[in-house]
Enzyme design. Structure first.
Site, short mmCIF file in Angstrom:
data_model
loop_
_atom_site.label_atom_id
_atom_site.label_comp_id
_atom_site.label_asym_id
_atom_site.label_seq_id
_atom_site.Cartn_x
_atom_site.Cartn_y
_atom_site.Cartn_z
N ASP A 1 -8.40 18.17 -14.74
CA ASP A 1 -8.65 16.81 -15.21
C ASP A 1 -8.30 16.76 -16.69
OD1 ASP A 1 -9.76 14.44 -16.19
OD2 ASP A 1 -11.43 14.47 -14.77
N ARG B 1 0.85 -1.19 0.00
CA ARG B 1 0.00 0.00 0.00
C ARG B 1 0.89 1.24 0.00
NH1 ARG B 1 -1.57 1.70 4.66
NH2 ARG B 1 -2.23 -0.32 5.48
N TYR C 1 -17.24 15.65 -16.25
CA TYR C 1 -17.54 14.23 -16.13
C TYR C 1 -18.52 14.06 -14.97
CZ TYR C 1 -16.95 9.35 -15.01
OH TYR C 1 -17.18 8.04 -14.73
N LYS D 1 -8.90 5.59 -19.44
CA LYS D 1 -9.21 6.08 -20.78
C LYS D 1 -7.96 6.03 -21.67
CE LYS D 1 -12.98 6.70 -18.49
NZ LYS D 1 -13.40 7.97 -17.93
C1 LIG Z 1 -13.83 8.42 -16.63
C2 LIG Z 1 -13.50 9.76 -16.15
C3 LIG Z 1 -13.29 10.01 -14.80
C4 LIG Z 1 -13.45 8.94 -13.74
O1 LIG Z 1 -12.50 7.93 -13.87
P1 LIG Z 1 -12.73 6.41 -13.41
O2 LIG Z 1 -11.44 5.76 -13.78
O3 LIG Z 1 -13.91 5.90 -14.17
O4 LIG Z 1 -12.98 6.44 -11.94
C5 LIG Z 1 -12.94 11.29 -14.41
N1 LIG Z 1 -12.83 12.29 -15.32
C6 LIG Z 1 -13.03 12.08 -16.62
C7 LIG Z 1 -12.90 13.23 -17.57
C8 LIG Z 1 -13.38 10.82 -17.10
O5 LIG Z 1 -13.60 10.63 -18.39
#
Ligand SMILES: *Cc1c(COP(=O)(O)O)cnc(C)c1O
Length: 379
Positions: free
Chosen positions: A170, A46, A98, A195
């Protein structure tokens, strides 16, 4: 080194014990210590794991940050970053982010005394106007999901820097290949590695990349103390995915440009939202702060019935949430990714019932276009 070279090599020296070219999956929870108080840098997984550490070094380099910390999901990374704050602090967040982000903020973090205001950050003045005495953080997403609005990162940093507000971006939609927010004055970049960074739709993960030592020290403490770490095998999958990030992103973009042009001329399509189209209202800004336009877009079909007809007939463009994988994915934001919002909130954001979102994959573009032609024929 260039981006592709760093993507393949940064943080990934051949394994010293065997010479293995690829960083091994250190699937272990603990590490034997030579004697009391003496270990080789790892005590418990961890706290630290060599596969995760390689990924963290790699992503820090690609984003141009000092450090990175990998988490179990994008939401886990965002949640950890928000716990840098304390009760009574105020955060300015993006309208049209998101869906999971405002859900976390409103339905969970508000219960712990954090305050949130959402503004359309594509006009930086809206950020300035929302600042209160207790504002501590501005959280941005650019381009936004699903309408691809762009926020001027340098302009927002000019607002946050003098006031010592944490600027968090983000960067999931573009990846560091097309946008590096830290260069424009952001303090922290977060990603859902699920992604583009992983890129193969076979793992869920997240990362926070940090430019300041004090944020890193605190977030590293939080990562270990709260424990939402990325496991060794998932870290390895992201490391493997990132090696081809540059070639994948170039192909995503080339395919997306062709698809956006095709859709913008299609008689059944009312409007296309893609920053690479010269008629996008922020095309000039996109060209200034992004080195490419990415593979995400959305388009307006005019009604829920039209959207449903298209989504149900598309085949190669598979109906599903998520984005950024090699395969094309198509979805209906109003009932899928943005179902959390009320119809009134969606209307205000412009997420209509006729809107369709497309994550353009890297299949042969002729096949993607043929699939869309067939699907749009259902209207
Ligand atoms: C998918 C996504 C998230 C969340 O990510 P997870 O891996 O599904 O928890 C946050 N921000 C954006 C822009 C995303 O496309």
């Amino acid at each position: 080194m260039g981006f592709s070279t760093d993507a393949i090599h940064a943080g990934q020296e051949p394994d010293p014990s065997t010479g293995a070219v690829v960083v091994p999956i250190f699937q272990t929870s603990t590490y034997v210590q030579g004697e009391l108080g003496k270990h080789k840098g790892y005590e418990y997984s961890r706290t630290g794991n060599p596969t995760r550490a390689a990924l963290e070094r790699n992503l820090a380099v690609l984003e141009g940050g000092k450090h990175a910390l990998a988490f179990a999901s994008g939401m886990a990374a965002i949640n950890a970053v928000l716990t840098l704050l304390k009760a009574g602090d105020h955060v300015i967040g993006p309208e049209g982010a998101y869906g999971g982000t405002p859900r976390l903020f409103n339905a969970i973090l508000r219960n712990f005394g954090l305050e949130f205001t959402y503004v359309d950050t594509s006009d930086p003045q809206n950020v300035a106007k929302a600042i209160r005495l207790n504002t501590r953080m501005v959280f941005l997403e650019t381009p936004t999901n699903p309408l691809m609005k762009i926020t001027d990162l340098a302009a927002v940093a000019q607002i946050t820097r003098p006031r010592n507000l944490l600027l968090v971006v983000d960067n999931t939609f573009l990846s560091p290949y097309f946008q590096k927010p830290l260069q424009f004055g952001a303090d922290i970049v977060v990603h859902s590695t699920t992604k583009y960074l992983n890129g193969h739709s076979d793992g869920v993960g997240g990362v926070a990349v940090l430019s300041r030592e004090e944020d890193y020290t605190r977030l590293k403490f939080i990562q270990n103390a709260a424990g939402a770490i990325l496991g060794p095998f998932d870290s390895w999958l992201v490391l493997r995915g990132v090696k081809t990030l540059a070639v994948r992103m170039r192909q995503h973009e080339s395919n997306a440009l062709a698809v956006a042009l095709y859709l913008s001329k299609h008689p059944k399509v009312k409007k296309v939202f893609y920053p690479g189209l010269p008629d996008h209202p922020q095309y000039a800004l996109a060209r200034k702060q992004m080195t490419g336009f990415g593979g995400m877009m959305s388009f307006e079909t005019g009604s829920f019935e039209n959207a449903r007809a298209v989504l149900n007939r598309a085949r190669l463009c598979s109906l599903g949430e998520s984005l950024g994988g090699v395969e094309s994915l198509i979805c209906h934001p109003a009932t899928m990714t943005h179902a959390y919002f009320s119809e009134e909130e969606r209307q205000r954001m412009g997420v209509t019932q006729g809107l369709v979102r497309l994550s353009v994959g890297i299949e042969d573009v002729e096949d993607i276009l043929a699939d869309l032609e067939r699907a749009l024929g259902a209207i």
